[in-house]
Design an enzyme around this catalytic site. Structure first.
Site, PDB file in Angstrom:
ATOM      1  N   GLU A  32      -6.159  -7.926  -0.530  1.00 63.03           N
ATOM      2  CA  GLU A  32      -6.300  -7.478   0.897  1.00 63.03           C
ATOM      3  C   GLU A  32      -8.557  -7.394   0.544  1.00 63.03           C
ATOM      4  OE1 GLU A  32      -4.643  -4.556   3.988  1.00 63.03           O
ATOM      5  OE2 GLU A  32      -2.534  -5.966   2.571  1.00 63.03           O
TER       6      GLU A  32
ATOM      7  N   GLU B 291       0.704  -1.355  -0.095  1.00 61.66           N
ATOM      8  CA  GLU B 291      -0.264   0.254   0.109  1.00 61.66           C
ATOM      9  C   GLU B 291       0.740   1.259  -0.132  1.00 61.66           C
ATOM     10  OE1 GLU B 291      -2.986   0.407   3.366  1.00 61.66           O
ATOM     11  OE2 GLU B 291      -4.415  -1.150   2.310  1.00 61.66           O
TER      12      GLU B 291
HETATM   13  C1  GAL Z   1      -4.444  -2.329   5.225  1.00 56.58           C
HETATM   14  C2  GAL Z   1      -3.019  -3.031   5.249  1.00 56.58           C
HETATM   15  C3  GAL Z   1      -2.994  -3.962   6.603  1.00 56.58           C
HETATM   16  C4  GAL Z   1      -3.613  -3.896   7.013  1.00 56.58           C
HETATM   17  C5  GAL Z   1      -5.003  -3.923   6.854  1.00 56.58           C
HETATM   18  C6  GAL Z   1      -6.451  -4.054   7.728  1.00 56.58           C
HETATM   19  O1  GAL Z   1      -4.340  -1.363   4.453  1.00 56.58           O
HETATM   20  O2  GAL Z   1      -2.413  -3.473   4.130  1.00 56.58           O
HETATM   21  O3  GAL Z   1      -1.878  -4.181   6.766  1.00 56.58           O
HETATM   22  O4  GAL Z   1      -3.080  -3.074   8.675  1.00 56.58           O
HETATM   23  O5  GAL Z   1      -5.157  -2.400   6.546  1.00 56.58           O
HETATM   24  O6  GAL Z   1      -7.477  -3.438   8.006  1.00 56.58           O
END
Ligand code: GAL
Length: 658
Positions: free
Chosen positions: A328, A155
């Site tokens: 994710e 990110e």
């Molecule tokens: C994302 C990040 C992850 C985790 C997640 C939690 O932004 O890439 O590592 O922190 O959020 O929702």
């Protein structure tokens, strides 16, 4: 530029994956976790994006045994690995030995070690370490049969880190400007530095545009943003080059973040095999202040808002015009928004189906087991802390992936988006409640509410296949861009929003007034713009109705010589611009100068129909998306609805053959 080939095994339908952190649990769990992941129907496991300190506990001394074992356990279960370069989390030894790698915030403060992303993209020393760890990982695992591909870093830009306002970035900025302008007088002219005696006599006088007495010169800011964006791009390119050399046949992607504005995503995506992004629907709606009333936030608190989510899918699909991954995917509650409700029953399936319909080939849930330590212990995973399946697990287990075939998304409507317009739009908002994203999402949501599939694309990209092209906030205009849009308008209906073509490439206004080089296409010129505080509104009247306008109202003078006979479709009926045009149509090109959701929807519906598209006003919370000969019908309401004669259960979907 030609794109590299897509290093991705073909799959007949959507595949699933999970983000896992073997380093967070004792090694005796690893084999079991991998077996359970396989049994759940997953195909990939993403690992190692934050594990640098474990791979290299002291400078130059690598510890691979644990990662060898983690990969072996995943492979033994029949799963593939997505490996990440760990540069989002430089170890303490690196930061303390090389403090020149650290970033500065907008207030000029050093951003400390102790969380993540504490580095400056411009630091030559950090670049060296980034290349070194990438090479070391790629040498060891680049040809591993279980490694399907790579994610660079994690990110970019998250936590406002795309830009560092001091240190290495401040040192590199003047050189970047010199390469762009050659001559410091050319920079003074481009930035309009005669205003407030801001002329520079030499490059070394120039700093990042922070810590100023008062307002920033937008041209100075625009170039600093461009510099920072180029720096993110070249940082990633160094990693990609090493991965291409040492890991042939494996894909390289990056997990972009929701509504990240710190760099030009179109540029940073170039050179990747495909784009991924991280989808957190409830957190995104709750966290984002620019769009959505409190009513909307409450109504959709347990699912997120469908248009807010699909906007991101469509934007990321449009970066390379290719299917994407969700690297994710929220599968329970998040921990980082002001409020973090449990998702509704069915939400995880709804998000997965929506991702597929908007062009996603792999959905990877975040994360396997909820973390038992540190910053994210309040965040859910597929497994609870105690390692039993959590609510999302059962929804994933019950998914029938065969109903989500691979294939293309074909949209007839294009929505134009570019990051330089975003930067310029928001630097001088002029109305506090206005923002580039809010403006853009309003138009997008109107199109989705009218049943349209939408490609979000760069204004300079190929626009030839579209019937309707919508440019909600295209503030930056160049002669080349205007010519390109004129060509596009020869075969499509085109709709512009307010503040179109307000700025030239350097951030100044056109000398002949707005919309400068776009005046011929629009058949009109800007007269005035009005900024409306909450509670203040004006009225516009059109062919069959009148609407109230809030936030922004601009008016136009028609060009009597316009070749297609410009006409005022709506005009102000009160306020300082009474009698002036608020919406102008010039042949098949329309500009909407006033902000009203109803006005936007009405004008867009008319344009869609004029282009021969079916524009059907969908019930609240019902959305349609089409992919690969199927239509996904979704109900985002927490109540049953009837649509097209069919009852849809709360928070549910059906996939129909077209
Ligand atoms: C994302 C990040 C992850 C985790 C997640 C939690 O932004 O890439 O590592 O922190 O959020 O929702």
């Amino acid at each position: 530029m030609s794109l590299p080939s897509v290093n991705l095994p073909d799959a007949a339908h959507l595949q699933l994956a999970v983000c896992d952190y073997p380093e967070h649990v004792p090694q005796d769990r690893w084999k079991d976790y991998a077996r359970q992941q396989k049994a759940l129907g997953l195909s990939y496991v993403r690992i190692a994006e934050f594990a640098w300190a474990l791979m290299e506990p002291t400078e130059g001394q690598y510890e691979w045994a644990w990662l060898d074992q983690a990969i072996a356990d995943i492979a033994a279960a029949g799963l593939k690995v997505v490996l990440c370069t760990p540069t989002a989390t430089p170890p303490a030894w690196l930061t303390r030995t090389y403090p020149e790698t650290m970033p500065y915030d907008h207030e000029g403060r050093l951003r400390e070690f102790g969380s993540r992303r504490h580095y400056d993209f411009a630091s030559p020393v950090y670049r060296e370490h980034s290349r070194r760890i990438t090479r070391a990982m790629a040498e060891r695992y680049g040809a591993h049969p279980a490694v399907a591909g790579w994610q660079t870093d994690n990110e970019f830009g998250c936590h406002d880190t795309a830009r560092s306002w001091g240190g290495a970035s401040a040192a590199a900025f003047p050189g970047w400007l010199q390469a762009r302008y050659g001559d410091v007088q050319a920079l003074n002219e481009a930035w309009g530095n005669a205003f407030w005696s801001m002329d520079y006599q030499s490059w070394d006088q120039i700093r990042p545009p922070n810590l100023l007495i008062t307002d920033v010169n937008p041209s100075h800011l625009l170039d600093f943003y461009r510099f920072a964006s180029d720096t993110v791009k070249s940082f990633q390119e160094e990693q990609v080059a090493i991965l291409r050399e040492l890991s042939p046949g494996r894909f390289v992607t990056h997990n972009f973040m929701i509504f990240e504005s710190g760099f030009d995503h179109y540029e940073v995506a170039k050179g990747l095999d495909f784009v991924s992004w991280d989808n957190y629907p409830t957190g995104m709606l709750e966290h984002f202040s620019g769009w959505g009333s409190d009513d909307i936030k409450t109504r959709y608190a347990r699912t997120g808002h469908p248009d807010f989510i699909s906007f991101q899918h469509d934007l990321y699909r449009g970066l390379l015009h290719r299917p994407i991954w969700v690297m994710e995917q929220q599968c329970g509650q998040v921990n980082w928004a002001p409020y973090n409700p449990l998702p509704a029953d069915g939400a995880v399936q709804l998000w997965t189906a929506q991702a597929w319909a908007h062009g996603t080939d792999v959905v990877s849930y975040f994360r396997w087991r909820a973390a038992t330590m540190a910053q994210e212990v309040m965040h859910s995973g597929l497994l609870r802390h105690e390692e039993t399946p959590d609510r999302g697990f059962a929804e994933v287990q019950a998914l029938d992936l065969n109903q989500f075939p691979s294939g293309a998304v074909t949209a007839k409507v294009a929505l134009l988006h570019d990051y330089e317009s975003l930067w310029l739009y928001d630097v001088q908002k002029h109305a506090a409640s206005l923002s580039y994203w809010a403006q853009t999402v309003s138009y997008y949501a109107a199109l989705r509410g009218l049943g349209q599939d939408v490609d979000i694309v760069h204004p300079d990209s190929d626009l030839s296949g579209y019937a309707v092209i919508v440019a909600p906030a295209l503030t930056l205009m160049t002669p080349e861009r205007a010519a390109h849009l004129e060509e596009a308008a020869a075969h499509a209906r085109v709709v512009f929003g307010p503040r179109s073509a307000y700025r030239t490439v350097s951030g100044r206004t056109p000398e002949d007034g707005q919309p400068g080089v776009l005046a011929g296409l629009l058949g009109s010129k800007l007269l005035n713009f009005d900024s409306l505080r909450p509670g203040l509104s004006v009225r516009v009247e059109g062919p069959d109705h009148a609407v109230d306008v809030t936030t922004w109202a601009e008016s136009y003078r028609l060009n009597p010589a316009a070749r297609n006979g410009a006409e005022a479709v709506y005009s102000y009926s009160d306020g300082p611009q009474q009698g002036q045009a608020a919406v102008v149509r010039h042949g098949n090109v329309t500009v909407i100068g006033a902000h009203s959701e109803e006005l936007i929807r009405t004008v867009l519906a008319g344009e869609l129909k004029a282009a021969g598209l079916k524009a059907e006003l969908l019930p609240e919370g019902v959305r349609l998306s089409r992919r690969a000969g199927k239509t996904l019908v979704q109900n985002w309401n927490q109540a049953e609805v009837t649509y097209a004669g069919q009852k849809l259960a709360p928070v549910s979907f059906v996939v129909k053959n077209d």
